[in-house]
Write an enzyme that holds these catalytic residues in place. Structure first.
Site, mmCIF file in Angstrom:
data_model
loop_
_atom_site.group_PDB
_atom_site.id
_atom_site.type_symbol
_atom_site.label_atom_id
_atom_site.label_comp_id
_atom_site.label_asym_id
_atom_site.label_seq_id
_atom_site.Cartn_x
_atom_site.Cartn_y
_atom_site.Cartn_z
ATOM 1 N N ASP A 195 -6.367 7.542 -1.652
ATOM 2 C CA ASP A 195 -7.103 7.647 -0.375
ATOM 3 C C ASP A 195 -6.169 7.779 0.825
ATOM 4 O OD1 ASP A 195 -9.619 7.613 -1.484
ATOM 5 O OD2 ASP A 195 -9.953 5.481 -1.158
ATOM 6 N N ARG A 196 -6.723 8.312 1.884
ATOM 7 C CA ARG A 196 -6.068 8.491 3.189
ATOM 8 C C ARG A 196 -5.045 9.628 3.180
ATOM 9 N NH1 ARG A 196 -9.288 5.497 6.697
ATOM 10 N NH2 ARG A 196 -9.391 3.300 6.086
ATOM 11 N N HIS A 236 -1.163 4.610 -0.527
ATOM 12 C CA HIS A 236 -2.182 5.482 0.061
ATOM 13 C C HIS A 236 -1.847 6.970 -0.030
ATOM 14 C CE1 HIS A 236 -5.286 2.799 1.319
ATOM 15 N NE2 HIS A 236 -4.444 2.010 1.963
ATOM 16 N N ASP A 264 0.822 -1.219 0.000
ATOM 17 C CA ASP A 264 0.000 0.000 0.000
ATOM 18 C C ASP A 264 0.854 1.267 0.000
ATOM 19 O OD1 ASP A 264 -1.584 -2.215 0.853
ATOM 20 O OD2 ASP A 264 -3.042 -0.850 1.738
ATOM 21 N N HIS A 314 -2.724 -4.778 1.874
ATOM 22 C CA HIS A 314 -4.063 -4.569 2.441
ATOM 23 C C HIS A 314 -4.110 -4.256 3.935
ATOM 24 C CE1 HIS A 314 -8.358 -4.586 2.254
ATOM 25 N NE2 HIS A 314 -8.552 -5.792 2.775
ATOM 26 N N ASP A 331 -3.875 0.001 -3.829
ATOM 27 C CA ASP A 331 -4.113 1.053 -2.829
ATOM 28 C C ASP A 331 -3.129 2.202 -3.010
ATOM 29 O OD1 ASP A 331 -6.247 -0.391 -1.890
ATOM 30 O OD2 ASP A 331 -5.639 -0.324 0.212
ATOM 31 N N ASN A 374 -8.321 -2.536 -3.141
ATOM 32 C CA ASN A 374 -9.721 -2.260 -2.809
ATOM 33 C C ASN A 374 -10.045 -0.769 -2.834
ATOM 34 O OD1 ASN A 374 -8.144 -2.197 -0.250
ATOM 35 N ND2 ASN A 374 -10.116 -1.684 0.670
ATOM 36 N N HIS A 375 -9.023 0.077 -2.706
ATOM 37 C CA HIS A 375 -9.272 1.521 -2.795
ATOM 38 C C HIS A 375 -9.328 2.015 -4.234
ATOM 39 C CE1 HIS A 375 -9.254 3.062 1.409
ATOM 40 N NE2 HIS A 375 -8.760 1.849 1.618
ATOM 41 N N HIS A 414 -3.837 -7.910 -3.906
ATOM 42 C CA HIS A 414 -3.943 -6.917 -2.845
ATOM 43 C C HIS A 414 -4.480 -7.520 -1.558
ATOM 44 C CE1 HIS A 414 -4.353 -3.102 -0.857
ATOM 45 N NE2 HIS A 414 -5.568 -3.448 -0.497
ATOM 46 N N ARG A 441 -14.292 -7.251 8.944
ATOM 47 C CA ARG A 441 -14.573 -6.054 8.148
ATOM 48 C C ARG A 441 -16.039 -6.001 7.717
ATOM 49 N NH1 ARG A 441 -9.771 -3.785 5.804
ATOM 50 N NH2 ARG A 441 -7.951 -5.137 5.929
#
Length: 364
Positions: free
Chosen positions: A124-125, A95, A93, A277, A121, A153-154, A202, A250
């Protein structure tokens, strides 16, 4: 494979292996495109350690859309299970931490000198998701056989509309660009296979993953819904709480134990699984059984954790090592904590032995 091989010793060096696949030289195939990409990469690299400007100062929205259209075609030319040969380094990741991505490159090397596989990923964040994605897309166009970009997944609209990327696109260029990115993300490969023996994704495994052709045959463009193979490849997690399949904490996909990993390695005829992940304190974690590694590649995730960043290195003999980037100090006001262990051996001595099994990278 070194996951079961005692030859993976400290200081062991890679035996050079000539790659049989001929490298694509874009400068010969399309010199104008190569020159354009070189210029884009130079401009984006100019944002490293420069907080006075952002991507809006060096790229127009029209140029970004043109790059998106080019890289979409490259993704569709690749298999949904994109294949690469070792030696290679596997990155977890990112991010939207563009500055940390470049610090990581300073440590591990840059494309095209190094061959890299990213596990998703990218957005995001963090504050610079567009910068991260555009740098990686430009590198993919310029050196398509030296960098592989998997979906996380992002890289789905239901997630990145909530966790920052939508707002980032809206503020920097307008909402329309966010839709262009979703079209591109829907075309990204879902998994990677290194030297026929190391499966990368991922998230993790799926009850629907019967053969590797199951991944190859996923039609694209595709958008994961709420269950099934696509969701599991992006969302499932390993656990040390048991051997089989479990409902995920989750609320989406599954958790899977050591027994599932061992059976998957046998049925898919692979030796190792590398996935991302989840944030892990050292930037990497070996699952109990030494058949699965989690890698996370930016430090101080969201300023909520004190984790290091790492990449997993596979040499030409598929021996495993790691490169680690320690986290910089956080402000005194930050309430950061150590990242929890996720699937290591519950026996502390065994967990320590598994961790020490992966040695620091030594350049040949």
């Amino acid at each position: 494979m070194s996951a079961d091989d005692n030859s993976n010793k400290p200081g062991s060096k890679e035996i050079p292996k000539q790659e049989t696949q001929q490298k694509l030289d874009l400068a010969k195939v399309d010199p104008k495109c190569a020159e354009w990409m070189d210029d884009c990469i130079k401009r984006l690299n100019g944002l490293y350690n420069n907080t006075a400007i952002n991507i809006c100062n060096v790229m127009s929205g029209y140029e970004i859309i043109a790059i998106i259209r080019l890289v979409e075609n490259i993704f569709m030319d690749e298999s949904n299970l994109c294949e690469a040969e070792a030696p290679i380094k596997v990155v977890g990741d990112i991010h939207a931490q563009f500055q940390d991505l470049n610090r990581l490159f300073d440590l591990i090397g840059r494309v095209p000198e190094e061959k890299l596989m990213f596990l998703g990923d990218y957005v995001d964040r963090g504050p610079q998701g567009i910068e991260v994605v555009m740098l990686l897309f430009c590198l993919k166009i310029r050196y398509r056989d030296r960098i592989y970009l998997l979906r996380g997944n992002h890289e789905t609209p239901s997630v990145n509309k909530i966790y920052g990327f939508y707002v980032e696109c809206q503020v920097k260029y307008g909402v329309g660009l966010w839709w262009d990115f979703q079209s591109c993300f829907n075309r990204m490969p879902m998994a990677g296979l290194i030297s026929k023996k190391v499966l990368c994704m991922h998230g993790g495994l799926s009850p629907e993953l019967i053969t590797l052709d199951t991944i190859r045959n996923i039609p694209r463009p595709c958008e994961p819904l709420d269950r099934g193979l696509l969701i599991d490849l992006l969302w499932s997690d390993p656990t040390n709480k048991g051997e089989g399949w479990f409902h995920s904490i989750r609320g989406i996909s599954y958790m899977f134990g050591k027994g599932v990993v061992e059976q998957a390695c046998k049925s898919l005829e692979i030796d190792l699984i590398i996935r991302a992940h989840q944030v892990v304190q050292d930037g990497y974690e070996m699952m109990s059984g030494r058949r699965l590694i989690t890698v996370f590649s930016v430090p101080n995730y969201c300023a909520q954790f004190t984790n290091a960043a790492a990449v997993v290195c596979l040499n030409a003999n598929l021996e495993i090592s790691f490169q680690q980037m320690l986290p910089p100090p956080l402000p005194p006001t930050a309430k950061a904590k150590a990242a929890p262990a996720i699937a290591n051996d519950t026996n502390l001595e065994n967990a320590k032995a598994d961790k020490e099994f992966i040695k620091p990278f030594v350049k040949a």
